[in-house]
Every structure is written in structure tokens, then in C-alpha cells.
Scaffold this active site. Structure first.
Site, short mmCIF file in Angstrom:
data_model
loop_
_atom_site.label_atom_id
_atom_site.label_comp_id
_atom_site.label_asym_id
_atom_site.label_seq_id
_atom_site.Cartn_x
_atom_site.Cartn_y
_atom_site.Cartn_z
N ASP A 55 8.10 9.09 -5.89
CA ASP A 55 9.26 9.86 -5.46
C ASP A 55 9.58 9.70 -3.98
O ASP A 55 10.38 10.45 -3.42
CB ASP A 55 9.06 11.35 -5.78
CG ASP A 55 7.86 11.94 -5.03
OD1 ASP A 55 7.11 11.17 -4.38
OD2 ASP A 55 7.68 13.17 -5.10
N ARG A 62 0.83 -1.21 0.00
CA ARG A 62 0.00 0.00 0.00
C ARG A 62 0.86 1.27 0.00
O ARG A 62 0.49 2.28 -0.61
CB ARG A 62 -0.94 -0.02 1.21
CG ARG A 62 -1.98 1.09 1.24
CD ARG A 62 -3.01 0.83 2.32
NE ARG A 62 -4.02 1.89 2.35
CZ ARG A 62 -4.23 2.69 3.41
NH1 ARG A 62 -3.50 2.55 4.50
NH2 ARG A 62 -5.16 3.62 3.36
N SER A 89 -9.57 -15.33 2.01
CA SER A 89 -8.16 -15.63 2.27
C SER A 89 -7.46 -14.30 2.55
O SER A 89 -6.78 -13.76 1.68
CB SER A 89 -7.52 -16.34 1.07
OG SER A 89 -7.78 -15.63 -0.14
N PRO A 98 -7.67 7.45 -4.11
CA PRO A 98 -9.06 6.99 -4.17
C PRO A 98 -9.71 6.97 -2.79
O PRO A 98 -9.03 6.81 -1.77
CB PRO A 98 -8.94 5.56 -4.72
CG PRO A 98 -7.63 5.55 -5.47
CD PRO A 98 -6.73 6.46 -4.69
N SER A 129 7.78 10.43 -1.52
CA SER A 129 7.26 11.53 -0.70
C SER A 129 6.33 11.05 0.41
O SER A 129 6.21 11.71 1.44
CB SER A 129 6.53 12.55 -1.58
OG SER A 129 5.48 11.93 -2.31
N HIS A 139 -6.37 -5.49 -3.07
CA HIS A 139 -7.24 -5.64 -1.90
C HIS A 139 -7.57 -7.11 -1.63
O HIS A 139 -8.49 -7.41 -0.88
CB HIS A 139 -8.52 -4.82 -2.09
CG HIS A 139 -8.31 -3.35 -1.90
ND1 HIS A 139 -9.28 -2.41 -2.17
CD2 HIS A 139 -7.23 -2.66 -1.45
CE1 HIS A 139 -8.81 -1.21 -1.90
NE2 HIS A 139 -7.57 -1.34 -1.47
N THR A 140 -6.83 -8.00 -2.25
CA THR A 140 -6.97 -9.42 -1.95
C THR A 140 -6.26 -9.77 -0.65
O THR A 140 -6.36 -10.88 -0.18
CB THR A 140 -6.42 -10.28 -3.09
OG1 THR A 140 -6.74 -11.64 -2.85
CG2 THR A 140 -4.91 -10.15 -3.22
N GLU A 142 2.30 13.87 3.61
CA GLU A 142 1.15 13.17 3.05
C GLU A 142 0.54 12.20 4.05
O GLU A 142 -0.60 11.77 3.89
CB GLU A 142 1.58 12.41 1.78
CG GLU A 142 2.04 13.32 0.66
CD GLU A 142 2.70 12.57 -0.48
OE1 GLU A 142 2.51 11.33 -0.56
OE2 GLU A 142 3.41 13.19 -1.29
N ASN A 190 -4.72 8.55 4.53
CA ASN A 190 -3.53 7.93 5.12
C ASN A 190 -3.50 7.97 6.64
O ASN A 190 -2.93 7.07 7.27
CB ASN A 190 -2.27 8.64 4.61
CG ASN A 190 -2.03 8.43 3.13
OD1 ASN A 190 -2.48 7.45 2.56
ND2 ASN A 190 -1.32 9.36 2.50
N HIS A 209 0.37 4.36 -2.57
CA HIS A 209 0.05 5.70 -2.08
C HIS A 209 1.17 6.70 -2.38
O HIS A 209 0.92 7.91 -2.39
CB HIS A 209 -0.26 5.67 -0.58
CG HIS A 209 -1.64 5.18 -0.29
ND1 HIS A 209 -2.52 5.85 0.55
CD2 HIS A 209 -2.33 4.10 -0.75
CE1 HIS A 209 -3.67 5.19 0.60
NE2 HIS A 209 -3.58 4.13 -0.18
N ASP A 210 2.37 6.21 -2.60
CA ASP A 210 3.45 7.08 -3.02
C ASP A 210 3.26 7.51 -4.47
O ASP A 210 3.23 8.70 -4.80
CB ASP A 210 4.79 6.37 -2.85
CG ASP A 210 5.97 7.25 -3.25
OD1 ASP A 210 5.91 8.47 -2.97
OD2 ASP A 210 6.94 6.73 -3.82
N ASP A 267 -10.45 -9.19 2.18
CA ASP A 267 -10.83 -10.44 1.51
C ASP A 267 -11.15 -11.46 2.60
O ASP A 267 -10.24 -12.07 3.18
CB ASP A 267 -9.68 -10.94 0.64
CG ASP A 267 -9.96 -12.30 0.00
OD1 ASP A 267 -11.07 -12.84 0.20
OD2 ASP A 267 -9.08 -12.82 -0.69
#
Length: 329
Positions: free
Chosen positions: A73, A61, A250, A164, A75, A194-195, A89, A95, A65-66, A247
Site C-alpha cells: 500500500d 528492497r 557477484s 524478517p 506505506s 539477496h543476490t 515504518e 529499516n 518491505h512495503d 553476495d
């Protein structure tokens, strides 16, 4: 840097090609300057994941998110430092209190600085760590392209705008991906991350108890039995920082069960389920394809990760190689 008007026009394609070629990442970027970079990172991630089953999802993640906020970069790793023009951030709504895994990135950076100081960027560490994490959880491997440099700024407002959100419509999701030259296949494939991992109840609370602003109402697209399961895990008025498995089939394995869950209306986050519940959308057939063929999902996921890893990269003399991933030099 501008071009002089006296330079013959015929030279422009050559100069432009040179600019483009300097920006290319390569899988062997550290082959001579820090040849053990991947092995060092893998050892530390393997050790940390033995103590935290969620670690691999956390690290994956971080890379996502970077890259989605002003490019890959590094950040996202910066702590807020107003004197250096760094807002942080980490404090963005998407976050704050949920983004994690920073400590293992710090450990990797420290280990690398000990053997090849000033060589490996934090942005590249995130890319390497994401691939290792996915593979450790049972997912695909790919040749990670390297050569990124680290940015010197982090802007919280940019993170809020770019990342998102759970209630995002398919149109908004598509827009947030397309601005990075990521298409519908990339959207569906990368959503497949997101599994594994967890989501805080605060992200799905309105979907379960206050859908579309109607108190007591839930999202009708949720399969009824699964709705009751989620409501028990995230009761109204309960702890918004409590977590539910993304999920339920699993939760700690990287596989294609995520897409099978969407087919059964068991997507946990609204922006996940919408990929399948949007009748006539091109995302529906992709969900079906990935649910039926895990290898196809893995192939597309790896391809999309490489593509995402090229978003607005800094190379050459741009940016810097941070000595500490949490602060600029």
C-alpha cells in the site's frame, strides 16, 4: 458493507464474485490513463543507477518491505506524521538507517504527476520500480500487475513484527511468509533477492562475534575462510553501519550465485544460511534446485514477486492516490 437479510441467498455468489473481481490487478491498468508510466520509471531508474551501483537492490528492497507490512500500500514511503496518525515504518529496527532509494521513487512520482496527475499510486510505482531494478541487474522480467491504491497509515510496531530479522529461525521465517499466503518456495525464491545489495555490519555482528550470546564465538555454520573475511569487513567493536556484500561472488548482479554461496556455507545473514543448513528442511532441496538452474530460480522469483505484490492490496475506492509519496493527501 453488510448485506440485507432480505437479499435472496442465490445472489450472494454473484455479489461475492463482484467484490473479488474489483480487487483484481491487471497489467494494462494504466494503458489509457497513463500509458508511459513504465517508460518514465525505467528512464529515471536507469539514470539514477549509473550514479549508484546499489540503487537497484535498494529499490527492490523497498517493495518487499512495503508488502510485508500490512500489504502493498506504499506505506513504507510515508514519513512520520503523528498528526495524521502516521508513525512511520522507516523508523522500525529493520529499516532505520538502512532502507534507501526513496529519492528515485520521489522523482518517478513527480514525473508522473506532471504528465498524468492523480492517476498512478505510490504502491504501484514501487511494484513497477522493483521489476525494472531486477531486470536492469540482469534478472528476470515479468508483467507487473497494477491497480493498487495507497494506504493512509503506517505503523512502526507492525513493521517490527512483520519484517524478517537476521537471527530468525526457519520456523519464524516460514511463519512470517505464510501469514501473507507465501509458501516455502516463495520464501526461498524471494530470499534470492539477496543476490545483490549490501548488509550493515550491525545485522551480522552477533553472528560473527557473539553467537548465541557467547562472547568471541561465531556461527559454526560459516565456512572458516569466509568467516575471517567477514570478520575483517565487520570487526568486533567496529562501525556497525559499515556494509558487507550479500553476495561476495557477484555483488551487483541478479543471478543464482546466492544459492551457490549457501551450498558452500557462505551465506552472509544467518536467516539466509539457515535455508540450506537446516538438515531435512524442504528449503534445502529448493536451494539446490535454484543453484543448479538459474532459469528455474528466475521463473520462481518472478512468480513469487507477482504473488507478493497481491498481498492485502487496496483497490477501487479504498485508500487514495497520493500526490506525494511521503505524506497522505
Amino acid at each position: 458493507m453488510g448485506l440485507s437479510k432480505t437479499i435472496p441467498l442465490v445472489l450472494l455468489p454473484i455479489l461475492m464474485f463482484g467484490v473479488l473481481s474489483n480487487a483484481q490487478l491487471t497489467s494494462d491498468f494504466y494503458s489509457t490513463t497513463c500509458p508511459n508510466v513504465t517508460a518514465i520509471a525505467r528512464g529515471l531508474i536507469e539514470r539514477a543507477s549509473r550514479n549508484d551501483v546499489r540503487l537497484t537492490a535498494k529499490v527492490m528492497r523497498l517493495h518487499f518491505h512495503d508488502c510485508f507490512v500490512n500489504g502493498c500500500d506504499g506505506s513504507v514511503l510515508l514519513d512520520a506524521a503523528p498528526a495524521d496518525g502516521v508513525e512511520g515504518e522507516k523508523e522500525a529496527f529493520q529499516n532505520a538507517g538502512s532502507l534507501d532509494g526513496f529519492e528515485v521513487i520521489d522523482d518517478i512520482k513527480t514525473a508522473l504527476e506532471n504528465v498524468c496527475p492523480g492517476v498512478v499510486s505510490c504502491a504501484d510505482i514501487l511494484a513497477i520500480a522493483a521489476e525494472i531494478s531486477v531486470a536492469l541487474a540482469g534478472g528476470p522480467s515479468w508483467d507487473v500487475l497494477l491497480g493498487r491504491r495507497d494506504g493512509r497509515t503506517a505503523i512502526r510496531a507492525d513493521a517490527v513484527a512483520a519484517l524478517p530479522l537476521g537471527p530468525d529461525s526457519l520456523e519464524i521465517l516460514t511463519s512470517k511468509f505464510s501469514v501473507h499466503n507465501l509458501d516455502t518456495t516463495d520464501l526461498v525464491a524471494l530470499s534470492g533477492a539477496h543476490t545483490f545489495g549490501r548488509v550493515q555490519c550491525g545485522v551480522i555482528n552477533n553472528r560473527l562475534h557473539n553467537f548465541s550470546g557467547n562472547s568471541g564465538q561465531s556461527d559454526p555454520s560459516i565456512e572458516p575462510e569466509f568467516l575471517q573475511t567477514l570478520r575483517r569487513q565487520c570487526p568486533q567493536g567496529g562501525d556497525l553501519t559499515a556494509r558487507a556484500n550479500l553476495d561476495p561472488t557477484s555483488p551487483d548482479s541478479f543471478d543464482n550465485d546466492y544459492f551457490k554461496n549457501l551450498q558452500n556455507n557462505r551465506g552472509v545473514i544467518e536467516s539466509d544460511q539457515i535455508l540450506f543448513s537446516s538438515t531435512g528442511a524442504p528449503t534445502v532441496s529448493l536451494v539446490n534446485r535454484f543453484a543448479e538452474n538459474q532459469n528455474e530460480f528466475f521463473t520462481n522469483f518472478a512468480r513469487s514477486m507477482i504473488k507478493m505484490g497481491n498481498v492485502r492490496i487496496l483497490t477501487g475506492r479504498e485508500g487514495e492516490i497520493r500526490r506525494d509519496c511521503r505524506r497522505v493527501n
